[in-house]
Motif scaffolding. Sequence first.
Motif, PDB file in Angstrom:
ATOM      1  N   VAL A 137      34.875   4.844  21.317  1.00  0.00           N
ATOM      2  CA  VAL A 137      35.954   5.402  20.516  1.00  0.00           C
ATOM      3  C   VAL A 137      36.906   6.130  21.457  1.00  0.00           C
ATOM      4  O   VAL A 137      36.498   6.904  22.315  1.00  0.00           O
ATOM      5  N   LEU A 138      38.198   5.825  21.318  1.00  0.00           N
ATOM      6  CA  LEU A 138      39.231   6.400  22.174  1.00  0.00           C
ATOM      7  C   LEU A 138      40.117   7.302  21.328  1.00  0.00           C
ATOM      8  O   LEU A 138      40.654   6.874  20.297  1.00  0.00           O
ATOM      9  N   VAL A 139      40.274   8.555  21.767  1.00  0.00           N
ATOM     10  CA  VAL A 139      40.880   9.587  20.937  1.00  0.00           C
ATOM     11  C   VAL A 139      41.995  10.295  21.681  1.00  0.00           C
ATOM     12  O   VAL A 139      41.851  10.667  22.850  1.00  0.00           O
ATOM     13  N   ASP A 140      43.118  10.490  20.984  1.00  0.00           N
ATOM     14  CA  ASP A 140      44.220  11.267  21.539  1.00  0.00           C
ATOM     15  C   ASP A 140      43.728  12.682  21.871  1.00  0.00           C
ATOM     16  O   ASP A 140      42.964  13.282  21.121  1.00  0.00           O
ATOM     17  N   LYS A 141      44.188  13.207  22.993  1.00  0.00           N
ATOM     18  CA  LYS A 141      43.751  14.525  23.455  1.00  0.00           C
ATOM     19  C   LYS A 141      44.016  15.621  22.438  1.00  0.00           C
ATOM     20  O   LYS A 141      43.290  16.612  22.370  1.00  0.00           O
ATOM     21  N   TYR A 142      45.068  15.473  21.615  1.00  0.00           N
ATOM     22  CA  TYR A 142      45.415  16.502  20.642  1.00  0.00           C
ATOM     23  C   TYR A 142      44.887  16.198  19.236  1.00  0.00           C
ATOM     24  O   TYR A 142      45.305  16.840  18.271  1.00  0.00           O
ATOM     25  N   ALA A 143      43.991  15.245  19.109  1.00  0.00           N
ATOM     26  CA  ALA A 143      43.471  14.886  17.790  1.00  0.00           C
ATOM     27  C   ALA A 143      42.772  16.078  17.143  1.00  0.00           C
ATOM     28  O   ALA A 143      42.227  16.960  17.821  1.00  0.00           O
ATOM     29  N   HIS A 144      42.782  16.093  15.825  1.00  0.00           N
ATOM     30  CA  HIS A 144      42.204  17.196  15.064  1.00  0.00           C
ATOM     31  C   HIS A 144      40.722  17.371  15.375  1.00  0.00           C
ATOM     32  O   HIS A 144      40.011  16.418  15.693  1.00  0.00           O
ATOM     33  N   ALA A 145      40.241  18.606  15.239  1.00  0.00           N
ATOM     34  CA  ALA A 145      38.850  18.923  15.552  1.00  0.00           C
ATOM     35  C   ALA A 145      37.869  18.086  14.746  1.00  0.00           C
ATOM     36  O   ALA A 145      36.788  17.731  15.239  1.00  0.00           O
ATOM     37  N   SER A 146      38.206  17.763  13.508  1.00  0.00           N
ATOM     38  CA  SER A 146      37.295  16.952  12.694  1.00  0.00           C
ATOM     39  C   SER A 146      37.130  15.548  13.270  1.00  0.00           C
ATOM     40  O   SER A 146      36.056  14.948  13.160  1.00  0.00           O
ATOM     41  N   ILE A 147      38.182  15.022  13.896  1.00  0.00           N
ATOM     42  CA  ILE A 147      38.093  13.727  14.557  1.00  0.00           C
ATOM     43  C   ILE A 147      37.210  13.833  15.787  1.00  0.00           C
ATOM     44  O   ILE A 147      36.305  13.010  16.011  1.00  0.00           O
ATOM     45  N   VAL A 148      37.437  14.857  16.579  1.00  0.00           N
ATOM     46  CA  VAL A 148      36.644  15.061  17.793  1.00  0.00           C
ATOM     47  C   VAL A 148      35.174  15.232  17.448  1.00  0.00           C
ATOM     48  O   VAL A 148      34.292  14.614  18.062  1.00  0.00           O
TER      49      VAL A 148
END
Length: 414
Positions: A137-148
């Motif tokens: 899973v690849l996630v934007d650095k500023y993604a919301h905490a719930s996504i992280v």
Amino acid sequence: MATKGWDRLAPKLAATADRVRSLEWAPDRRNSFVPYTVERDSAYADLDGERLLLMSGYSYLGLAGDERVVAAAQSAAAHYGTGNHGVRALAGSIPLHEELESEVASIAEREAAIVFGSGYAANVGTIGALVGPGDTVLVDKYAHASIVDGCRLSGATVVRFRHNDAEHLDRRLAAATGDGVRLVIVDSVYSMDGDVAPLPRLREICDAHDALLMVDEAHALGVIGATGRGIEEHFEGRVRVDVKLGTLSKAVPSMGGWVAGTRELITHLRYAARPFLFSAALAPAQCGAALESLRILRREPERVAHIQRESARFAALVRAGGIGTGDSETAVVPLIAGSDEAAYDLATTARRLGVIGLPVVTPAVPRDLARLRIAITARHTAADIDFAATAFLKAAEECGITTGERARTADAVR
């Protein structure tokens, strides 16, 4: 009580207490966890008998006190009671759940939808149901905490890419190994910065690398797009995402989260998303309020036009006065202050001038990029916008946040 156990925990508790004292050391500096009483028919709130203009609330469509929404919640509670009988898979489902999910699917322009107890649960549950060990899973650095958090809990390999940097994502995907699922996750609108994900380019890159694309519409629904339907409409329908997800607690003034997609996807989530399977069903009053709010969004697109117009005007006013707002292009307009202490001072001074702008500090934002997070809503009149902009500019001047310092901080955001 296990005294020694508490002794081991004591340093963490003390560190938090010290930090709170350093930021909110006096009664007039209170900014967090303050019990404001918000007026139902305006953007104003009461604090200790003082009427203040609230500029940090998330009821984007201005429906939190709408009589139609309140009546719908009351009607649902009167008909179904105050709660359900358990989880949706057992005795917890009511017809209103299905009606709400049908409306969500229609608004999202998808075959089906599922409603969770919160937006946080929707993210954690969906990610965990789609990826696991062996997947990436690849996630934007500023993604919301719930996504992280959802990514970490899933057991999948987690790869971060620079904020809104599609080319960096491209390189990350090219370097990914294995034959498992590849899932890219971004926010449509970033809650701390107010900028929009570069969806067309992200779609191209995901397709080139056989990756799925999931977007969180929490701050997009009711805010961007000609009629407030979110990021796909914002880009004029030129591109579609694989998984759309959002909340029912911002533009929609209720509680809960939603996911929309193909029937196969939604069926999978019904049986595989743990927060859906093992959490109590969304309460009837919340369903009723959410359903009526979505129907009002359909009927009254002028609310969206108002938000977009006044957001742009507010941002232009504060920028002209020298306050950095980063790359904001939506209803979320950060007023960059710098240090955590500077953000609290700015908020405290603005409140003295009649405006509530709440501070966001580390670790929610990078060090030295603390800010007041402003959200423009359909409740804010043109006069409110003028008043708020004037107050924030005067507060910044009083706090000694010079034009030069604000400009440099704004450059740092980019």
